[in-house]
Design a protein around this motif. Structure first.
Motif, mmCIF file in Angstrom:
data_model
loop_
_atom_site.group_PDB
_atom_site.id
_atom_site.type_symbol
_atom_site.label_atom_id
_atom_site.label_comp_id
_atom_site.label_asym_id
_atom_site.label_seq_id
_atom_site.Cartn_x
_atom_site.Cartn_y
_atom_site.Cartn_z
ATOM 1 N N ARG B 301 42.532 40.580 30.456
ATOM 2 C CA ARG B 301 43.242 40.884 31.624
ATOM 3 C C ARG B 301 44.657 40.488 31.627
ATOM 4 N NH1 ARG B 301 45.517 38.769 35.420
ATOM 5 N NH2 ARG B 301 44.991 36.835 34.943
ATOM 6 N N TYR B 302 45.067 39.270 31.166
ATOM 7 C CA TYR B 302 46.287 38.887 30.886
ATOM 8 C C TYR B 302 46.918 39.721 29.830
ATOM 9 C CZ TYR B 302 49.968 35.252 30.007
ATOM 10 O OH TYR B 302 51.089 34.931 29.408
ATOM 11 N N THR B 303 46.568 39.894 28.752
ATOM 12 C CA THR B 303 47.089 40.745 27.709
ATOM 13 C C THR B 303 47.465 42.297 28.262
ATOM 14 O OG1 THR B 303 45.605 39.633 26.366
ATOM 15 C CG2 THR B 303 46.948 41.475 25.349
ATOM 16 N N ALA B 304 46.384 42.667 28.812
ATOM 17 C CA ALA B 304 46.689 44.242 29.333
ATOM 18 C C ALA B 304 47.779 44.167 30.325
ATOM 19 C CB ALA B 304 45.196 44.714 30.091
ATOM 20 N N LYS B 306 50.352 42.222 30.520
ATOM 21 C CA LYS B 306 51.611 41.791 29.735
ATOM 22 C C LYS B 306 52.074 43.137 29.034
ATOM 23 C CE LYS B 306 52.782 37.519 30.321
ATOM 24 N NZ LYS B 306 54.358 37.033 30.960
ATOM 25 N N LEU B 307 51.059 43.893 28.432
ATOM 26 C CA LEU B 307 51.523 45.013 27.554
ATOM 27 C C LEU B 307 51.726 46.039 28.398
ATOM 28 C CD1 LEU B 307 48.542 45.307 24.699
ATOM 29 C CD2 LEU B 307 51.072 44.805 24.455
ATOM 30 N N ARG B 308 50.976 46.232 29.624
ATOM 31 C CA ARG B 308 51.414 47.239 30.524
ATOM 32 C C ARG B 308 52.999 47.077 31.136
ATOM 33 N NH1 ARG B 308 50.513 51.658 30.817
ATOM 34 N NH2 ARG B 308 48.227 51.426 31.013
ATOM 35 N N ALA B 309 53.048 45.701 31.028
ATOM 36 C CA ALA B 309 54.469 45.605 31.816
ATOM 37 C C ALA B 309 55.662 45.670 30.620
ATOM 38 C CB ALA B 309 54.779 43.962 31.911
ATOM 39 N N VAL B 310 55.278 45.414 29.298
ATOM 40 C CA VAL B 310 56.242 46.130 28.242
ATOM 41 C C VAL B 310 56.408 47.763 28.350
ATOM 42 C CG1 VAL B 310 56.659 45.926 25.913
ATOM 43 C CG2 VAL B 310 55.884 43.808 27.234
ATOM 44 N N LEU B 311 55.289 48.090 28.281
ATOM 45 C CA LEU B 311 55.206 49.666 28.229
ATOM 46 C C LEU B 311 55.932 50.432 29.347
ATOM 47 C CD1 LEU B 311 51.490 50.222 27.264
ATOM 48 C CD2 LEU B 311 53.493 50.439 25.762
ATOM 49 N N ASP B 312 55.875 49.632 30.382
ATOM 50 C CA ASP B 312 56.513 50.361 31.678
ATOM 51 C C ASP B 312 57.875 49.895 31.421
ATOM 52 O OD1 ASP B 312 53.985 51.296 32.433
ATOM 53 O OD2 ASP B 312 54.031 49.622 34.222
ATOM 54 N N ALA B 313 58.347 49.043 30.911
ATOM 55 C CA ALA B 313 59.597 48.583 30.778
ATOM 56 C C ALA B 313 60.708 49.255 29.715
ATOM 57 C CB ALA B 313 59.956 47.235 30.630
ATOM 58 N N HIS B 314 59.783 49.272 28.465
ATOM 59 C CA HIS B 314 60.556 49.844 27.329
ATOM 60 C C HIS B 314 60.109 51.023 26.699
ATOM 61 C CE1 HIS B 314 62.795 46.257 27.480
ATOM 62 N NE2 HIS B 314 61.708 45.549 27.691
ATOM 63 N N GLY B 315 58.688 51.816 27.084
ATOM 64 C CA GLY B 315 58.170 52.516 26.705
ATOM 65 C C GLY B 315 57.327 52.212 25.254
ATOM 66 N N GLY B 316 56.446 53.143 24.924
ATOM 67 C CA GLY B 316 55.602 53.235 23.797
ATOM 68 C C GLY B 316 56.072 52.539 22.481
#
Lengths: 186, 764
Positions: B301-304, B306-316
């Motif tokens: 849950r934590y990893t998802a 955090k990754l979602r946050a990075v993806l939303d902020a900076h893109g794939g």
């Protein structure tokens, strides 16, 4: 794993010294060259060279001597080891000044080689395969030396001593001790 | 070429067989059991055990069938009272000095002598004489020796000499006092343990497994080795969730390696059950904080999030995905799918030591299998050091030269041990391997290449001539020293030399890891960045990274703090490594012994890895972790918790693996080769120009060394996995001889912990 191993102490300083190689005088080298010249394959000269190296290196094939042989004959160390351990007249361990090799094969055995060995053991205080602390005598039992007609017999150095009795053995040991038996040295 | 057929009569039945076939093989093939100890296929003949006696008409006395080649009209009897009497007599002789201490012998239960005595032994012993006695001793940290159990079949000495080319173990002494041993009593060899494997009795024993368990208590699983790229098949023996030993004994497993394994395959398994294995998922909630154990649910849950946050902020494109050539095809496929479908990035790669992408892009000839190497007539080896980095390939080369009369040409900057088998050895300046390829690919450039290589032009011309005149299979092998252009030219070498009747070019790359070819096949190496670039991009273009396995030491050199610049780093690993030091989340992964999957070896064989023990602690297979993470990010991979489903999908996606399924990979004795696309003749003139200018730029300064590197300089290096094996510490420290050979050196010698830091990861 049940074996626990904790790396904490350092290693001893010397891990493994690479084998140094023996060096011989020009006369010995010439003798070796003479033997090598006899054979079409260098490695065939392994036995005569072993005798020379053994003679020059305190009576046995020490690691520098073995390294020399391997290098000179172009064979591997293991080849030298195999041959050296096969023959009873090639020593891989230090031996005494006089190497008493008592024949223990059938004819000698029947005619009392066991008694001779026992006698030597009692006189010298060493068992077959051992060397006296003063490094004068080594005792070993060897297989047939081809002198069955004069059994029991033993070989000291390259000389045969035949029709042995305990008395004769005593005499021989005395001669060795006093240095009279000079041609028996190794 | 079909061999001439001849007729042989065995026990009254007539059979047709190839001319020149060995009688013992023919008899066994036709279903007549012939006992033997010393006979071993493809080794020099010994005929010392006298168990394979047969009666051949018109020949005096009984004959040893292992030394007889069949001739036309031969009439053979394999079973009669006379033969049985002789065989019973031989077993009685063998037992004259054998201690019969089966209850305390490690080999008890899988001992060939035991079985032979069961069949041919007498009920009582007639000998009253004393048996030769010698205490059990150690020959090295991993080889234990009980001399009195020896029956002098000399399989070990022949294997050591013919397979390994080392001649470390020999028979010394004479008559009944003959013993197997070594000069000085301490083995300084590559410690492959093949002597242990082929020993039919309990004379040579695995010291790491000694007195740990009995063979019948082990459950055995056929699997693939997890170290080098040769992909040896092995049998993992486990008991109660612990891997006890690894063997390749042919009664349990019959792979491309026969009974051959190297020290790593055979003895480096204790890492599986090592106490330092990661136990639970770990989360570092705050940068610079500690890794704190967490539950799987929480970690995912934590990893998802955090990754979602990075993806939303900076893109794939801000997320890097890094696979590993150590992991299964399934794990790497899941990662690739994760990168493409969940993250949507091209920034993926694998922690591979060197890339073979240019080689596969220009692949002009099929990959050579190990069997091809064994039967090759010409072998060209450029760079690399197979006997240390790919020991099975090393053995195959040695056997091809020794038993097959192959011509071996070696071009290397170091006088490697294989040099002694070579018919031509060309020592070049270090770092000029590319120039050697240039000289082979283009005759006009031979002059400049020779100058750069610091060799005579005639020597290179001779190699060209060799390849030109060659008949039969020509195998071209290369190590990691070659650059991209040289690889492409080498892949097209068959076209440089043109078609010729009776000559076939085969290629054999020598990558370092068990699944190096797999990560290339999957396309993981074809990402936008290579491992070094991905590290350089960390913190700049890349904000987060998902790493399976660890970066190699060579990657991290000079880039130690690259990973700390990331906003978020997820790692799945077996152990704490330099890569997990900066990780925000660490998932405990399952090792090769705990997963199902496939590895692709350097033959292109896709071979099964099978689960032999349940995952240790809370670890999970890598592909499962990736699928769980994808699920948490909203993509269902549809793997249904089954590795065969992953492979099914993989096989549909990857052309080279088309049609492959787990059931087709079931038989380890018939490995299935991936169908790598051959590209045919390509125009490589651009690469040639490029390579020419590269070669011209090489400085003519490198010093050549005349020193043959010591045995084990790569094999014994301590890596993440091998450092978990106590014996490797002793070997890495130069295999010091202990004071007493009667006690394990582990209890006598302790090792400087600093030596552990001199570890290198290459090949481990």
């Amino acid at each position: 794993m049940s074996q626990q191993f904790l790396p904490d102490n350092p290693l001893p300083q010397e891990v493994r010294v690479p084998d140094e190689m023996a060096v011989f005088s020009p006369e010995v080298e010439a003798e070796i060259d003479r033997h090598l010249a006899k054979y079409p394959l260098k490695r065939s000269a392994i036995l005569p060279l072993m005798f020379i190296v053994q003679r020059e290196r305190a009576g046995f094939l020490d690691p520098p001597g073995v390294a020399y042989l391997a290098n000179r004959l172009g064979v591997r160390i293991m080849d030298i080891w195999e041959v050296a351990t096969f023959y009873s007249m090639i020593n891989t361990e230090p031996v005494g000044m006089y190497h008493l090799q008592i024949c223990r094969t059938l004819s000698c055995k029947i005619l009392g080689a066991g008694t001779i060995t026992e006698h030597c053991t009692r006189r010298l205080g060493i068992k077959p395969g051992e060397t006296t602390p003063d490094k004068i005598f080594s005792l070993s039992e060897v297989e047939c030396l081809g002198s069955c007609g004069t059994a029991p017999m033993m070989q000291i150095g390259f000389d045969y001593y035949e029709n042995l009795t305990t008395g004769k053995v005593d005499e021989l040991i005395e001669k060795c001790r006093s240095g009279e038996l000079s041609n028996g040295v190794r | 070429m079909p061999a001439e057929l001849i007729k042989v009569t065995i026990n009254g039945q007539e059979f047709e067989t190839d001319k020149g076939a060995r009688l013992i093989d023919v008899c066994r093939e036709k279903g007549f059991a012939i006992p033997s100890f010393c006979y071993y296929a493809d080794l020099a003949l010994q005929a010392s055990c006298r168990m394979c006696l047969v009666r051949i008409e018109k020949m005096p006395k009984l004959q040893t069938s292992c030394t007889i080649t069949c001739t036309d009209g031969m009439i053979v009897t394999t079973e009669s009272e006379e033969i049985e009497k002789a065989q019973r007599g031989m077993v009685e002789f063998l037992l004259a000095n054998h201690p019969l201490d089966c209850p305390v012998c490690d080999r008890g239960g899988e001992c060939e002598l035991q079985e032979m005595v069961f069949d041919w032994g007498g009920l009582e012993e007639r000998f009253t004489e004393k048996k030769n006695y010698a205490p059990e001793k150690f020959l090295s940290p991993i080889v234990a020796n009980d001399p009195q159990r020896c029956i002098l079949c000399k399989r070990c000495t022949r294997v050591c000499d013919e397979w390994m080319g080392e001649d470390a173990i020999e028979a010394g002494g004479r008559g009944s006092h003959t013993v197997i041993g070594t000069y000085g009593g301490w083995l300084n060899c590559s410690q492959c343990g093949n002597c242990i494997e082929v020993c039919p009795t309990g004379t040579l024993l695995d010291a790491t497994y000694r007195h740990q368990t009995r063979p019948w208590e082990l459950s055995r699983t056929i699997s693939t080795c997890t170290f080098c790229s040769d992909g040896c098949q092995l049998s993992v023996g486990s008991r109660g969730g612990e891997v006890m030993r690894v063997v390749a004994r042919d009664r349990y497993v019959n792979g491309l390696n026969g009974e051959f394994l190297c020290i790593k395959g055979r003895f480096a398994h204790p890492f599986v059950n090592h106490e330092e294995r990661l136990r639970t998922p770990l989360i570092r909630y705050k940068k610079g904080g500690k890794l704190i154990p967490a539950t799987w649910d929480e970690a995912i849950r934590y990893t998802a999030a955090k990754l979602r946050a990075v993806l939303d902020a900076h893109g794939g494109e801000s997320v890097g995905v890094v696979g590993s050539p150590r992991l299964t095809n399934e794990a790497n496929y899941a990662l690739l799918k994760f990168a493409r479908e969940v993250v949507g990035t091209n920034n993926y790669t694998a922690t591979e030591a060197f890339s073979l992408v240019p080689f596969f892009e220009n692949l002009g000839a099929p990959l050579a299998t190990h069997k091809d190497i064994r039967h090759a007539k010409t072998i060209l080896l450029i760079g690399g050091e197979p006997e240390e980095l790919q020991p099975l390939t090393g053995r195959q080369i040695r056997q091809a030269v020794r038993n097959g009369g192959a011509k071996l040409v070696i071009i290397n900057s170091v006088p490697i041990r294989l040099k002694h088998a070579a018919s031509q050895f060309i020592q070049i300046r270090p770092g000029t391997e590319d120039a050697a390829v240039l000289a082979l690919a283009s005759k006009d450039d031979a002059g400049v290449a020779a100058r750069k290589l610091n060799v005579e032009a005639g020597a290179l011309e001779q190699v060209r001539q060799h390849l030109n005149d060659a008949q039969g299979d020509v195998i071209v092998m290369f190590g990691g020293e070659l650059g991209a252009e040289a690889q492409s030219l080498l892949a097209q070498l068959s076209f440089t030399f043109g078609e010729k009747e009776g000559r076939r070019f085969l290629l054999h790359p020598l990558p370092l890891f068990n699944n190096s070819l797999g990560v290339h096949d999957l396309g993981l190496m074809g990402g936008a960045l290579n491992p070094l670039e991905i590290l350089d991009a960390a913190g700049a273009q890349l904000r987060a990274m998902y790493v399976a396995g660890s970066f190699l030491r060579t990657h991290l050199e000079g880039r130690e703090d690259a990973l700390s610049k990331l906003d978020f780093l997820v790692v799945q690993e077996l152990f704490q490594t330099a890569t997990t030091e900066h990780a925000d989340v660490v998932f405990p992964a399952a090792s090769f012994a705990e997963v199902d999957g496939t590895y692709t070896n350097n033959d292109g064989f896709v071979q099964r890895v099978r689960q032999s023990i349940p995952p240790i602690h809370q670890s999970k297979p890598d592909w499962m972790i990736t699928a769980m993470l994808a699920d948490a990010l909203g993509t269902d991979f549809g793997f249904q918790m089954s590795s065969s489903a992953v492979f099914l999908e993989l096989a549909k996606q990857i052309p080279a693996y088309e049609g492959l399924r787990y059931p087709l990979l079931k038989d380890e004795s018939n490995p299935v080769q991936a169908r790598h696309a051959l590209v045919g003749q390509r125009d490589v003139s651009a690469q040639l120009v490029e390579l020419r200018s590269l070669v011209e730029g090489i400085e003519e300064t490198g010093e050549t060394t005349t020193q043959t590197p010591p045995v084990g300089h790569e094999l014994f290096k301590l890596g993440t996995l091998t450092s978990k094996v106590p014996q490797f510490h002793l070997l890495a420290a130069g295999n010091p001889e202990p004071e007493s050979v009667l006690i394990s050196p582990l209890y006598q010698i302790t090792i400087d912990p600093a030596l552990r830091d001199e570890a290198a990861v290459a090949g481990d």
